[in-house]
Write a protein that holds these residues in place. Structure first.
Motif, PDB file in Angstrom:
ATOM      1  N   VAL A 113      78.488  33.589  49.328  1.00 27.35           N
ATOM      2  CA  VAL A 113      79.212  33.874  48.090  1.00 27.35           C
ATOM      3  C   VAL A 113      79.045  32.763  47.060  1.00 27.35           C
ATOM      4  N   SER A 114      78.561  31.601  47.467  1.00 26.48           N
ATOM      5  CA  SER A 114      78.390  30.492  46.528  1.00 26.48           C
ATOM      6  C   SER A 114      76.911  30.300  46.204  1.00 26.48           C
ATOM      7  N   HIS A 115      76.660  29.399  45.276  1.00 28.23           N
ATOM      8  CA  HIS A 115      75.297  29.056  44.875  1.00 28.23           C
ATOM      9  C   HIS A 115      75.146  27.555  45.137  1.00 28.23           C
ATOM     10  N   PRO A 116      74.394  27.167  46.172  1.00 22.31           N
ATOM     11  CA  PRO A 116      74.447  25.811  46.715  1.00 22.31           C
ATOM     12  C   PRO A 116      73.974  24.673  45.810  1.00 22.31           C
ATOM     13  N   MET A 117      73.223  24.938  44.750  1.00 23.08           N
ATOM     14  CA  MET A 117      72.771  23.844  43.896  1.00 23.08           C
ATOM     15  C   MET A 117      73.739  23.543  42.753  1.00 23.08           C
ATOM     16  N   ARG A 118      74.802  24.318  42.644  1.00 22.85           N
ATOM     17  CA  ARG A 118      75.830  24.014  41.651  1.00 22.85           C
ATOM     18  C   ARG A 118      76.564  22.752  42.096  1.00 22.85           C
ATOM     19  N   LYS A 119      76.925  21.941  41.145  1.00 23.21           N
ATOM     20  CA  LYS A 119      77.603  20.681  41.457  1.00 23.21           C
ATOM     21  C   LYS A 119      79.116  20.893  41.459  1.00 23.21           C
ATOM     22  N   GLU A 120      79.552  21.815  42.297  1.00 23.35           N
ATOM     23  CA  GLU A 120      80.973  22.156  42.359  1.00 23.35           C
ATOM     24  C   GLU A 120      81.663  21.580  43.588  1.00 23.35           C
ATOM     25  N   PHE A 121      80.910  20.979  44.462  1.00 24.38           N
ATOM     26  CA  PHE A 121      81.457  20.490  45.709  1.00 24.38           C
ATOM     27  C   PHE A 121      81.108  19.014  45.875  1.00 24.38           C
ATOM     28  N   PRO A 122      81.911  18.251  46.614  1.00 23.21           N
ATOM     29  CA  PRO A 122      81.572  16.844  46.832  1.00 23.21           C
ATOM     30  C   PRO A 122      80.252  16.715  47.598  1.00 23.21           C
ATOM     31  N   MET A 123      79.546  15.622  47.349  1.00 25.21           N
ATOM     32  CA  MET A 123      78.259  15.402  48.002  1.00 25.21           C
ATOM     33  C   MET A 123      78.386  15.308  49.521  1.00 25.21           C
ATOM     34  N   GLU A 124      79.470  14.734  49.988  1.00 25.39           N
ATOM     35  CA  GLU A 124      79.646  14.571  51.429  1.00 25.39           C
ATOM     36  C   GLU A 124      81.051  14.967  51.825  1.00 25.39           C
ATOM     37  N   ASP A 125      81.198  15.303  53.058  1.00 23.59           N
ATOM     38  CA  ASP A 125      82.499  15.620  53.623  1.00 23.59           C
ATOM     39  C   ASP A 125      83.146  14.320  54.072  1.00 23.59           C
ATOM     40  N   GLY A 126      84.192  13.913  53.372  1.00 21.40           N
ATOM     41  CA  GLY A 126      84.871  12.656  53.690  1.00 21.40           C
ATOM     42  C   GLY A 126      85.537  12.653  55.055  1.00 21.40           C
ATOM     43  N   GLY A 127      85.750  13.816  55.636  1.00 22.86           N
ATOM     44  CA  GLY A 127      86.415  13.899  56.929  1.00 22.86           C
ATOM     45  C   GLY A 127      85.478  13.838  58.128  1.00 22.86           C
TER      46      GLY A 127
END
Length: 177
Positions: A143-157
Motif C-alpha cells: 500500500v506504500s511507495h518505498p522511495m518516498r521519504k515518509e518514514f525514518p531511515m532506520e528503526d530506532g527499536g
C-alpha cells in the motif's frame, strides 16, 4: 555545426515561453525546468524539431522533496539524448504532493512505459494516460511507495545490530563534526 545550449534554450523559450525556465549547465548536461502540464508538448517538440532531434529517452525517474511546498513535493526527471550531436539534456517537472499526477510520455517514447511504471511503483506518481500503470517490482498488495521519504531511515527499536560494525560509534560521530 554542433548544437549549442543557447540554441536549445532559445527554441524552447520562443515556443513555450514561461513554461520553460531555470536553464542551467550542469557539467556536460544542459538542464531546465518545465511546467508539468506542458510536459508532453515539450518532449514531443524536443523529439520532432529538425534541429534539436532528441530522439532517445535515456531515463525517467522520480524524486521526493518532502520539505518543499506542497505544489513542488515531487519531481519527474527526464534525461534525453541527441545521438547526432551527442548532446544530453535533463528536464525536471515538479508536481503536487497531494495529487502527484503528470501526463504519460509512453505514447511518444514506448520505452517510458517501464520507467513510468517503476516511478509509480516507488514514488506513487500517477502517469495519466499510461496504458497499464501497475506495480512492476514490488508486491501488488503493497500500500506504500518505498522511495518516498515518509518514514525514518532506520528503526530506532532494533536490537539485532551493533552500530560499531557500521562505523556509527560516538567517537566516529565526533570526528566528522
Amino acid at each position: 555545426m554542433s548544437l549549442e545550449t543557447t540554441e536549445i534554450q532559445d527554441k524552447l523559450a520562443e515556443t513555450f515561453g514561461e513554461s520553460v525556465f531555470h536553464f542551467n549547465q550542469e557539467k556536460d548536461v544542459f538542464s531546465f525546468e518545465v511546467s508539468a502540464d506542458k510536459i508532453t508538448a515539450i518532449v514531443l517538440f524536443l523529439k520532432n524539431d529538425p534541429t534539436l532531434r532528441f530522439h532517445f529517452l535515456t531515463d525517467l525517474c522520480g524524486v521526493h522533496y518532502p520539505d518543499n511546498v506542497l505544489e513542488r513535493q515531487f519531481a519527474v526527471v527526464y534525461h534525453m539524448h541527441n545521438w547526432y550531436e551527442n548532446k544530453r539534456i535533463k528536464i525536471k517537472a515538479f508536481i503536487s504532493g497531494e495529487t502527484p499526477d503528470i501526463k504519460t510520455i509512453s505514447t511518444i517514447f514506448p520505452s517510458a512505459n517501464w520507467m513510468e511504471r517503476e516511478t509509480w511503483d516507488f514514488y506513487g506518481i500517477n502517469f495519466v494516460g499510461h496504458p497499464q500503470l501497475k506495480r512492476i517490482l514490488n508486491m501488488d498488495e503493497m500500500v506504500s511507495h518505498p522511495m518516498r521519504k515518509e518514514f525514518p531511515m532506520e528503526d530506532g527499536g532494533r536490537t539485532d545490530k551493533d552500530d560499531r560494525f557500521f562505523g556509527r560509534t560516538q567517537s566516529n560521530r565526533q570526528q566528522t563534526i
